[in-house]
Scaffold this active site. Structure first.
Site, PDB file in Angstrom:
ATOM      1  CG  HIS A 231      34.092  17.182 -28.443  1.00  0.00           C
ATOM      2  ND1 HIS A 231      33.000  17.999 -28.232  1.00  0.00           N
ATOM      3  CD2 HIS A 231      33.587  16.003 -28.883  1.00  0.00           C
ATOM      4  CE1 HIS A 231      31.892  17.351 -28.541  1.00  0.00           C
ATOM      5  NE2 HIS A 231      32.218  16.137 -28.936  1.00  0.00           N
TER       6      HIS A 231
ATOM      7  CG  ASP B 174      32.021  21.021 -27.294  1.00  0.00           C
ATOM      8  OD1 ASP B 174      32.919  20.213 -26.979  1.00  0.00           O
ATOM      9  OD2 ASP B 174      31.212  20.814 -28.214  1.00  0.00           O
TER      10      ASP B 174
ATOM     11  CB  SER C 104      29.934  15.468 -30.990  1.00  0.00           C
ATOM     12  OG  SER C 104      29.650  15.100 -29.675  1.00  0.00           O
TER      13      SER C 104
END
Length: 684
Positions: free
Chosen positions: A138, A61, A465
């Site tokens: 994220h 990630d 995600s």
């Protein structure tokens, strides 16, 4: 390197293949209780598995923000002795201090990106860190969903108040930063493949990959695709790889990460909403959806951009900061398309022009948070039209917007998210994708505390995600409970126990234009059902040999397969059928004549068990199972059966959907079936 250098390197002993670099993109607390994993229950999977104790979840990630409370290691067990990873230091990241018994490893990979970019990555220009530290939020968000620790009284400025935690709060985490903020966020193929390699060697048990490439997809043996290659080697080592289906929905054939050894996750909603009162000047109150926080209401004149019929309509996306007529007013607009980025720009334009708020009318019934702390409410087209009728009925329309509230439970329903990529697979339509759906809309989880668009260290984000680490956390729980289960067995348990209807009995819809009943191309086996996955009864197991069977069935030559497996492979002279790959689903994209396929199930329930088959299918598709009864004992743990499928349809049409279910009266082992009849055309 140059082409000449690449050619020279490719001829060295031990080098399997040299390929060009390419890029991936990231795909962007009620959900665990909603899935039946309440921490207060002693009988669910969460507590039976000791909250994932001892399992290591690796994430590819954007990095992680290690100082957050959600990554504390209080009451966590020791780092497993098999762990071989490191906590790599770098810019604003001291490896000696950043890692603990929760975050046990952190690495970063950027050589592939810099090689393609042709110059060193400038962290100052891109607001990033040359280290495992997360700059976009994220990776921090996905990590906290998968395996974050308990944090009480978490909320987004009061909304969604509760205890935030990951799916496997007893698990350990390892971050592999492969994505960087260049051009809005990219992850280079070479870096992703290197991260897979390191994660496998480090000793992770689960890999959570919330990344996806663009359509069209590369084949599994094409070395321009690092995720199918890296995941193949991970699965061969017993590591379950969970990937995002992508955010290109609701269009068909947009699902990504389609290799059969990958567990591919679609996004669904949860039973939570944020009702926000809209009170018109005639005292009529309408409920919209928003994340309008605080205690104060906003009252102002209500305007709509009326134009002549000879001019294009002023939809939301056309609003500009130069529209000074919006100053001091609340604006009603109609969205012309589902494009979150364009809508965010339009809302920023209203704010820049001095507007006090926006009411966005759009076709989607579910609310997706907008990217700023500004009164922005969403209503349906129908409700927006009612508001417009009010505006046109008076010379001085007024409106009052009140703060949002948090609502949990009925009548909020579960849907497959609008943006979630759909099947069938564009490169292998005989392999059902996505495999399963999980919560991926308005997920409250941790973010770096510097993010000015959110409040505090938590934010609501949406995307496959966010759905992916939900399943990764569940896989960690299953791995803790059943350490000897293969990735295929875990995947089968999740798919065959998925929910295809609400717990209250109603159907699950897939958002789109228009919405429709969800089918396997929307959510695979259904909505993930972790407690049932912990006791699936039967599983469709596979190993590397089965995946080689699939590669041979795809028609790849032996040398191509060797470059993927790194072991000599000789495919049979007669090409095997892809329909016989032992998946927990059946998909026939071109049924031309009665077709027989085989499957093998392994008993993981009571030793002495008797299962009977039942079939549900639309009229015109005939499914026969032989034998119809499976009897397991201490001597018989795996049984093969055949399925004959035929069609009475004599025209080419779309897919028909159904299911094959094995049940012993306690366990329900459901395999989704998708069939499309293909009739030969003759024009002469």
């Amino acid at each position: 390197m140059t082409k000449a250098q690449a050619l020279k390197l490719s001829k060295l002993p031990g080098v399997i293949h040299v390929t060009r670099n390419r890029f991936y993109k990231v795909q962007t607390t009620r959900s665990w209780d909603y899935l039946g994993l309440s921490s207060t229950s002693l009988s669910n999977l969460l507590n039976k598995s000791k909250m994932g104790n001892g399992v290591i979840i690796g994430l590819l990630d954007t990095g992680i923000w290690p100082e957050l409370e959600v990554f504390n290691d209080e009451n966590l067990g020791p780092i497993p002795s098999r762990w071989r990873g490191v906590c790599e230091s770098g810019q604003h990241f001291d490896g000696a201090k950043a890692c603990n018994r929760k975050l046990i490893g952190a690495r970063y990979f950027i050589s592939g990106l810099e090689a393609e970019y042709g110059q060193p990555y400038n962290t100052s220009e891109n607001d990033d860190y040359m280290s495992p530290r997360d700059s976009s939020g994220h990776g921090t968000h996905t990590s906290s969903i998968a395996g974050g620790s308990f944090v009480a009284n978490a909320s987004y400025d009061g909304l969604g108040l509760g205890t935030v935690r990951g799916g496997a709060p007893g698990a350990h985490l390892a971050m592999y930063k492969v994505c960087w903020r260049l051009y809005g966020g990219v992850c280079a193929d070479a870096d992703v493949l290197k991260a897979f390699d390191e994660a496998i060697n480090d000793g992770v048990d689960v890999l959570s990959v919330s990344l996806a490439a663009d359509i069209p997809l590369y084949s599994e043996v094409d070395h321009r695709g690092s995720i199918p290659i890296g995941s193949f080697h991970a699965v061969a080592k017993g590591i379950t790889v969970v990937c995002a289906a992508g955010n290109a929905g609701p269009r068909a054939e947009t699902v990504q990460n389609t290799a059969p050894w990958i567990l591919t996750v679609a996004a669904s909603t949860v039973d939570r909403s944020f009702p926000t009162p809209i009170t018109l000047g005639n005292n009529q109150t309408i409920i919209g959806q928003a994340m309008f926080t605080g205690e104060d209401t906003v009252s102002a004149a209500l305007v709509y951009p009326e134009v002549s019929d000879l001019m294009p309509p002023r939809n939301c996306e056309s609003l500009s900061s130069n529209d000074d007529w919006m100053a001091g007013k609340i604006v009603l607009c109609f969205a012309s398309d589902y494009n979150q980025s364009l809508l965010n720009d339009a809302i920023l334009s209203v704010k820049a022009a001095g507007g006090l708020g926006v009411i966005v009318s759009r076709s989607s019934s579910n609310y997706y948070p907008y990217a700023m702390n500004f009164p922005c409410l969403q209503v349906t087209y129908e409700t927006g039209t009612q508001i417009l009728y009010y505006i046109r009925s008076t010379s001085n329309p007024q409106v009052r917007l009140s703060p949002s509230r948090t609502h949990i439970g009925k009548p909020v329903s579960t849907n497959v998210a609008y943006f979630s990529s759909r099947g069938p697979s564009s490169n292998v339509p005989a392999i059902l994708k996505p495999d399963i759906a999980a919560p991926g809309v308005q997920i409250l989880a941790a973010i770096p505390p510097f993010d000015e668009t959110t409040t505090g260290a938590f934010a609501f984000l949406s995307g496959t995600s966010m759905a992916t680490p939900h399943v990764s956390g569940i896989v960690a729980l299953l791995k803790s409970l059943y350490p000897d289960w293969s990735p295929a067995a875990i995947k089968s348990a999740i798919i065959t126990t998925g929910l295809t209807s609400h717990q209250s009995g109603g159907p699950i819809f897939a958002e789109g234009e228009p919405p429709k009943l969800a089918d396997p191309f929307d959510f695979g086996g259904g909505i993930v059902n972790p407690n049932s996955a912990a006791d699936p009864g039967l599983v469709y197991d596979m190993n590397t040999e089965n995946y080689v069977h699939y590669l041979c069935a795809m028609g790849y030559n032996n040398s191509d397969i060797f470059q993927l497996t790194e072991h000599p492979v000789v495919c049979p002279s007669k090409q095997p059928s892809i329909l016989d790959v032992n998946l927990p689903s059946i998909t026939i994209p071109n049924l031309k004549k009665p077709t027989i396929l085989t499957r093998t199930v392994t008993n993981v329930g009571p030793v002495n068990s008797k299962y009977k088959a039942s079939v549900e299918f639309a009229s015109g598709i005939n499914v026969a199972v032989r034998p119809e009864t499976l009897i397991f004992s201490s001597r018989t743990k795996a049984i093969s059966f055949s399925v004959m499928i035929s069609s009475a349809h004599n025209v080419n049409a779309g897919y028909y959907f159904g299911s094959l279910t094995w049940t012993d009266g306690v366990h329900v082992v459901r395999s989704p079936i998708s069939v499309r009849t293909e009739v030969g055309e003759s024009f002469f």
